[in-house]
Scaffold this motif. Structure first.
Motif, mmCIF file in Angstrom:
data_model
loop_
_atom_site.group_PDB
_atom_site.id
_atom_site.type_symbol
_atom_site.label_atom_id
_atom_site.label_comp_id
_atom_site.label_asym_id
_atom_site.label_seq_id
_atom_site.Cartn_x
_atom_site.Cartn_y
_atom_site.Cartn_z
ATOM 1 N N LEU A 27 9.953 -2.424 -6.778
ATOM 2 C CA LEU A 27 10.059 -1.619 -5.548
ATOM 3 C C LEU A 27 9.205 -0.355 -5.589
ATOM 4 C CD1 LEU A 27 13.756 -1.958 -4.317
ATOM 5 C CD2 LEU A 27 11.692 -2.634 -3.103
ATOM 6 N N PRO A 28 9.283 0.444 -6.674
ATOM 7 C CA PRO A 28 8.400 1.617 -6.732
ATOM 8 C C PRO A 28 6.922 1.240 -6.676
ATOM 9 C CG PRO A 28 10.080 1.737 -8.459
ATOM 10 C CD PRO A 28 10.181 0.381 -7.849
ATOM 11 N N ALA A 29 6.562 0.110 -7.292
ATOM 12 C CA ALA A 29 5.162 -0.325 -7.281
ATOM 13 C C ALA A 29 4.724 -0.694 -5.866
ATOM 14 C CB ALA A 29 4.976 -1.521 -8.220
ATOM 15 N N PHE A 30 5.583 -1.408 -5.152
ATOM 16 C CA PHE A 30 5.258 -1.749 -3.762
ATOM 17 C C PHE A 30 5.098 -0.490 -2.913
ATOM 18 C CE2 PHE A 30 6.897 -6.183 -4.468
ATOM 19 C CZ PHE A 30 5.775 -6.844 -3.983
ATOM 20 N N GLU A 31 6.009 0.451 -3.093
ATOM 21 C CA GLU A 31 5.950 1.694 -2.307
ATOM 22 C C GLU A 31 4.637 2.436 -2.555
ATOM 23 O OE1 GLU A 31 9.508 3.640 -3.564
ATOM 24 O OE2 GLU A 31 10.820 2.338 -2.363
ATOM 25 N N GLN A 32 4.248 2.560 -3.821
ATOM 26 C CA GLN A 32 3.008 3.252 -4.157
ATOM 27 C C GLN A 32 1.792 2.455 -3.679
ATOM 28 O OE1 GLN A 32 2.608 6.269 -5.227
ATOM 29 N NE2 GLN A 32 0.365 6.156 -5.440
ATOM 30 N N GLY A 33 1.864 1.129 -3.845
ATOM 31 C CA GLY A 33 0.753 0.269 -3.411
ATOM 32 C C GLY A 33 0.499 0.380 -1.921
ATOM 33 N N ILE A 34 1.596 0.399 -1.144
ATOM 34 C CA ILE A 34 1.471 0.541 0.312
ATOM 35 C C ILE A 34 0.923 1.918 0.667
ATOM 36 C CG2 ILE A 34 2.820 0.750 2.452
ATOM 37 C CD1 ILE A 34 4.590 -1.547 1.364
ATOM 38 N N GLU A 36 -1.069 3.826 -1.101
ATOM 39 C CA GLU A 36 -2.503 3.873 -1.391
ATOM 40 C C GLU A 36 -3.300 3.035 -0.388
ATOM 41 O OE1 GLU A 36 -3.549 3.177 -5.486
ATOM 42 O OE2 GLU A 36 -1.878 4.415 -6.225
ATOM 43 N N ALA A 37 -2.749 1.883 -0.026
ATOM 44 C CA ALA A 37 -3.447 1.021 0.942
ATOM 45 C C ALA A 37 -3.543 1.707 2.304
ATOM 46 C CB ALA A 37 -2.725 -0.315 1.065
ATOM 47 N N LYS A 38 -2.467 2.406 2.702
ATOM 48 C CA LYS A 38 -2.489 3.150 3.976
ATOM 49 C C LYS A 38 -3.563 4.236 3.944
ATOM 50 C CE LYS A 38 2.215 2.593 5.764
ATOM 51 N NZ LYS A 38 3.545 3.200 5.944
ATOM 52 N N LEU A 60 -12.852 -2.455 4.542
ATOM 53 C CA LEU A 60 -11.560 -3.062 4.906
ATOM 54 C C LEU A 60 -11.233 -4.234 3.985
ATOM 55 C CD1 LEU A 60 -9.169 -3.172 6.868
ATOM 56 C CD2 LEU A 60 -10.600 -4.509 8.433
ATOM 57 N N ASP A 61 -12.242 -5.039 3.659
ATOM 58 C CA ASP A 61 -11.982 -6.214 2.823
ATOM 59 C C ASP A 61 -11.594 -5.833 1.397
ATOM 60 O OD1 ASP A 61 -11.913 -9.091 3.232
ATOM 61 O OD2 ASP A 61 -13.321 -9.183 1.569
ATOM 62 N N PHE A 62 -12.128 -4.720 0.917
ATOM 63 C CA PHE A 62 -11.803 -4.300 -0.445
ATOM 64 C C PHE A 62 -10.615 -3.338 -0.493
ATOM 65 C CE2 PHE A 62 -16.038 -5.955 -1.377
ATOM 66 C CZ PHE A 62 -15.819 -6.562 -2.606
ATOM 67 N N SER A 63 -10.053 -2.999 0.670
ATOM 68 C CA SER A 63 -8.895 -2.087 0.671
ATOM 69 C C SER A 63 -7.632 -2.833 0.238
ATOM 70 C CB SER A 63 -8.692 -1.495 2.072
ATOM 71 O OG SER A 63 -8.226 -2.482 2.971
ATOM 72 N N GLY A 64 -6.655 -2.079 -0.243
ATOM 73 C CA GLY A 64 -5.359 -2.672 -0.592
ATOM 74 C C GLY A 64 -5.366 -3.543 -1.826
ATOM 75 N N ALA A 65 -6.358 -3.350 -2.697
ATOM 76 C CA ALA A 65 -6.472 -4.228 -3.880
ATOM 77 C C ALA A 65 -5.253 -4.115 -4.796
ATOM 78 C CB ALA A 65 -7.751 -3.892 -4.652
ATOM 79 N N LYS A 66 -4.771 -2.877 -4.988
ATOM 80 C CA LYS A 66 -3.610 -2.692 -5.867
ATOM 81 C C LYS A 66 -2.372 -3.372 -5.275
ATOM 82 C CE LYS A 66 -2.921 1.085 -8.265
ATOM 83 N NZ LYS A 66 -2.627 2.492 -8.639
ATOM 84 N N LEU A 67 -2.161 -3.182 -3.979
ATOM 85 C CA LEU A 67 -1.009 -3.804 -3.312
ATOM 86 C C LEU A 67 -1.099 -5.326 -3.381
ATOM 87 C CD1 LEU A 67 1.538 -3.579 -1.567
ATOM 88 C CD2 LEU A 67 0.052 -3.476 0.448
ATOM 89 N N SER A 68 -2.287 -5.832 -3.186
ATOM 90 C CA SER A 68 -2.492 -7.279 -3.249
ATOM 91 C C SER A 68 -2.145 -7.819 -4.634
ATOM 92 C CB SER A 68 -3.946 -7.601 -2.902
ATOM 93 O OG SER A 68 -4.197 -8.964 -3.055
ATOM 94 N N SER A 101 1.469 -4.855 7.215
ATOM 95 C CA SER A 101 0.462 -5.784 7.724
ATOM 96 C C SER A 101 0.265 -5.590 9.224
ATOM 97 C CB SER A 101 0.898 -7.220 7.414
ATOM 98 O OG SER A 101 -0.023 -8.133 7.944
ATOM 99 N N ASN A 102 1.379 -5.417 9.944
ATOM 100 C CA ASN A 102 1.291 -5.154 11.382
ATOM 101 C C ASN A 102 0.638 -3.810 11.669
ATOM 102 O OD1 ASN A 102 4.411 -6.857 12.058
ATOM 103 N ND2 ASN A 102 2.352 -7.561 12.491
ATOM 104 N N ASP A 103 0.941 -2.811 10.827
ATOM 105 C CA ASP A 103 0.314 -1.492 11.000
ATOM 106 C C ASP A 103 -1.213 -1.615 10.966
ATOM 107 O OD1 ASP A 103 2.722 -0.182 11.187
ATOM 108 O OD2 ASP A 103 2.767 0.482 9.092
#
Length: 681
Positions: A27-34, A36-38, A60-68, A101-103
């Motif tokens: 959960l903390p990892a998801f929160e931080q990943g989101i 950073e992706a935002k 855009l294509d390389f964004s969110g790598a950690k969350l992914s 994802s919707n954001d």
């Protein structure tokens, strides 16, 4: 607390640090990943420079790598090594991820930048891959609500959030139903007909459960041999009905309302986006292009298969009558098919198993990949595993260059869903002239070793291993610039080509002699057995094709529904009745009232095959035509293999799949090769 998911992975090839990850890290990892992706999305939208391919589309294509990366680790383990706590985390995090994802997809400022680049595409000097990425990014926004008004965007958000949770719950229910059933046998006479290895495996399962006798489960390595070989018809009926009523029982794992809600929400989502049905929405971006074309394809296959299927069903029914079976039931099909095959071909698949020791089959798949594509696989022990059963490999080419990390997880256990699949923990991409290589995994549920025998595979398990290995090669040999176009990121009706074409080598003497060796004597499988495998390969193929087409028809029936199918006047109340109506044109066996396929049809209600199940048959047309080329030039012809690698396996989703296929084959696929192979011509 140090969170390994949020640190740089100081591991060989940056592999996932499985042994350090605990449930409380997710959960903390998801929160931080989101978070950073935002920030990465904000950096793109707040850029004061005019939108360009690099500062918008590439960024855009390389964004969110950690969350992914975090998501791939968590959700892969939630399928292969789950527990109650992980399932609770999944239910918590799934709506959060959907909201994020919707954001992104409903971000007006971001879409405007993408649209500005898209509108200039003809004047930009883009490579074919860059142009494909631009088109996919633009469509990704326009097909997912970017052009909606604010009120409809909120409706879309609500639908997507609910769908993500329903899909998770559907899968959890199927897993629970699979694991809650056991057939406990204490009378040795009830084991009549069963192979020695199956009996030994059941005794081991009973021992693990602290029970006397033998325990059979709905895991495939236990269920399939029981339904195929057990002489006790009542027990076959019992286990068959148990398998068929997953999610269709009066308990907390019932999936009927979930199925109806999923199809309703998918239909309403499609309507919101301007499509007639979910199928129309999905198929617009597939090789098939339209729901009408898929329906026509399935109908055509149905008409080709029906005469042969009916003839074979009648042949099977007549054969069973010799045993006093007046009406052939579903729990009789596999049993009498096996008996008839033994009579017609003097061939019992059980005699093959000693030649298919798991380790030999794995090495055989590696040797074939070496001969075709110059790949070398080395098992290593310095890569962390999520379970002790997992095997880890370093993959290189003949020049010693690193190609991929390969994980293989072969046996059933609690917390692992049924079936077989390929997945990945990291995709491939090229950034700053560095080709970052993929981490690929296959997960299967094969026959386990026993106290006296190694894991000996059925021939079906052998072809399954090669099938998933074909998917894995598609991932490993990826060589594209952008992560979202890499490897198996292709149309769903093209993705099965690399996997299904690999199955063909399992039927060729030149390939079988490389790995089909008796586990005790080391002797290569005799030629007469290879001939029997080939002769029996078309056995009851009409029935098999008919069955698979029926699943595609059911899928299209659910996903071809228009939103007004859920109005108060037309509302569907019975999953079973709807399914029975869809199956009407393909029904040969008597219906089993206690059973319902839809409530456990994970491919379409949990996996990514909604309005896409037809693609297995569609890809068979491709694979039969493709393998004809290999047979014409030699099944280990390096030039042909190189063409397949260069035009299919390495290209991912960078070009139109039919264009890629034609570059490899020289023409569009012809269905004659499949019909000939299946004995339907």
């Amino acid at each position: 607390m140090t969170n390994p998911l949020l640190q740089k992975f100081n591991t060989p090839y940056g592999t996932a640090p499985f042994e350090q990850i605990k449930n409380e890290h997710y959960l903390p990892a998801f929160e931080q990943g989101i978070k950073e992706a935002k920030q990465e999305i904000d950096d793109i939208t707040n850029n004061n420079d005019a939108p360009t391919f690099n500062n918008t589309i590439k960024a855009l294509d390389f964004s969110g790598a950690k969350l992914s990366r975090i998501s791939s680790i968590f959700f892969n383990l939630n399928s292969a090594e789950t527990n109650d706590e992980m399932q609770k985390i999944a239910q918590k995090v799934s709506p959060i991820l959907t909201a994020f994802s919707n954001d992104v997809s409903l971000n007006t400022a971001l879409f405007n930048r993408v649209k500005e680049v898209y509108n200039q595409r003809k004047s930009l000097d883009l490579t074919p891959e860059e142009l494909m990425l631009l088109e996919k990014k633009y469509k990704g926004f326009s097909r997912n609500g970017a052009n909606l008004n604010d009120a409809d965007k909120e409706k879309l958000r609500a639908i997507d959030t609910e769908l993500s949770q329903l899909s998770l719950t559907f899968g959890e229910n199927v897993l629970a139903e699979t694991q809650n059933f056991e057939l406990h046998i204490t009378n040795e006479q009830d084991l009549s007909g069963l192979p020695e290895g199956t009996i030994e495996d059941a005794a081991q399962t009973a021992k693990e459960k602290n029970k006397e006798g033998w325990v059979f489960t709905l895991d495939f390595p236990s269920y399939i041999p029981f339904i195929t070989y057990a002489d006790n018809r009542e027990l076959r009926k019992k286990i068959a009905i148990a398998a068929g009523k997953k999610g269709f029982q009066d308990n907390k794992y019932n999936n009927e309302k979930i199925v109806l809600k999923i199809v309703e929400l998918r239909a309403k989502r499609a309507q919101l986006l301007g499509y007639n049905s979910h199928a129309h929405f999905v198929l617009e971006e597939r090789m098939a292009e339209s729901a009408e074309k898929v329906t026509s394809f399935l109908e055509n296959m149905l008409q080709k298969a029906k005469p042969k299927a009916t003839e074979q069903f009648n042949q099977l029914s007549e054969f069973a009558k010799k045993d006093g079976i007046d009406l052939l039931q579903k729990w009789d099909g596999s049993y009498y098919s096996e008996k008839l095959k033994q009579e017609l071909f003097d061939f019992d698949e059980e005699i093959l198993k000693p030649y298919f020791q798991l380790e030999n089959v794995i090495n055989g798949s590696f040797e074939i990949a070496k001969r075709l594509y110059g790949l070398l696989f080395k098992e290593v022990n310095n890569i962390e595993k999520y379970h002790k059963d997992v095997k880890t490999y370093e993959v290189t080419n003949e020049n010693g260059e690193f190609i991929a990390v390969y994980y293989a997880d072969f046996h059933p256990r609690p917390g692992k869903r049924n079936g077989a699949w390929k997945t990945g923990y990291k995709s491939q991409w090229i950034l700053d002239d560095q080709n970052s290589r993929p981490h690929i995994s296959i997960v299967c549920n094969f026959t386990k070793p026993t106290e006296t025998k190694p894991s000996l595979l059925t021939f079906n398990e052998v072809t399954t291993l090669f099938h998933e290995f074909g998917h894995a090669l598609h991932g490993m040999l990826a060589n594209t610039t952008y992560p979202s176009l890499s490897g198996t990121s292709v149309s769903w009706d093209f993705v099965e080509l690399p996997s299904q074409v690999m199955e063909n080598w399992c039927f060729e003497q030149e390939a079988l002699e490389l790995f089909a060796k008796h586990y005790k004597t080391g002797k290569v499988i005799p030629n007469e057995l290879i001939l029997k495998i080939k002769k029996a390969s078309n056995f009851l193929e009409g029935l098999q094709t008919f069955r698979q087409v029926s699943f595609g028809i059911l899928d299209m029936a659910w996903h071809g529904l228009s939103p007004n199918s859920f109005d108060s006047d037309n509302v569907i109340t019975s999953v079973k009745e709807f399914e029975s109506e869809a199956f009407k044109s393909t029904q040969l066996y008597p219906d089993v009232p206690e059973n319902c396929m839809s409530t456990a049809f994970s491919h379409i209600f949990q996996g990514g095959y909604s309005a896409g199940y037809y693609s297995y048959k569609w890809a068979e047309v491709l694979d039969a035509d493709a393998f004809e080329y290999f047979k014409e030039t030699g099944i280990f012809n390096r030039d042909t293999a190189t063409k397949f690698k260069d035009f299919v396996l390495s290209q991912g989703g960078t070009q139109n799949p039919m264009d890629l296929y034609k570059k490899f084959r020289g023409h569009e696929p012809k269905p004659d090769a499949l019909l000939k192979r299946a004995g339907l011509l």
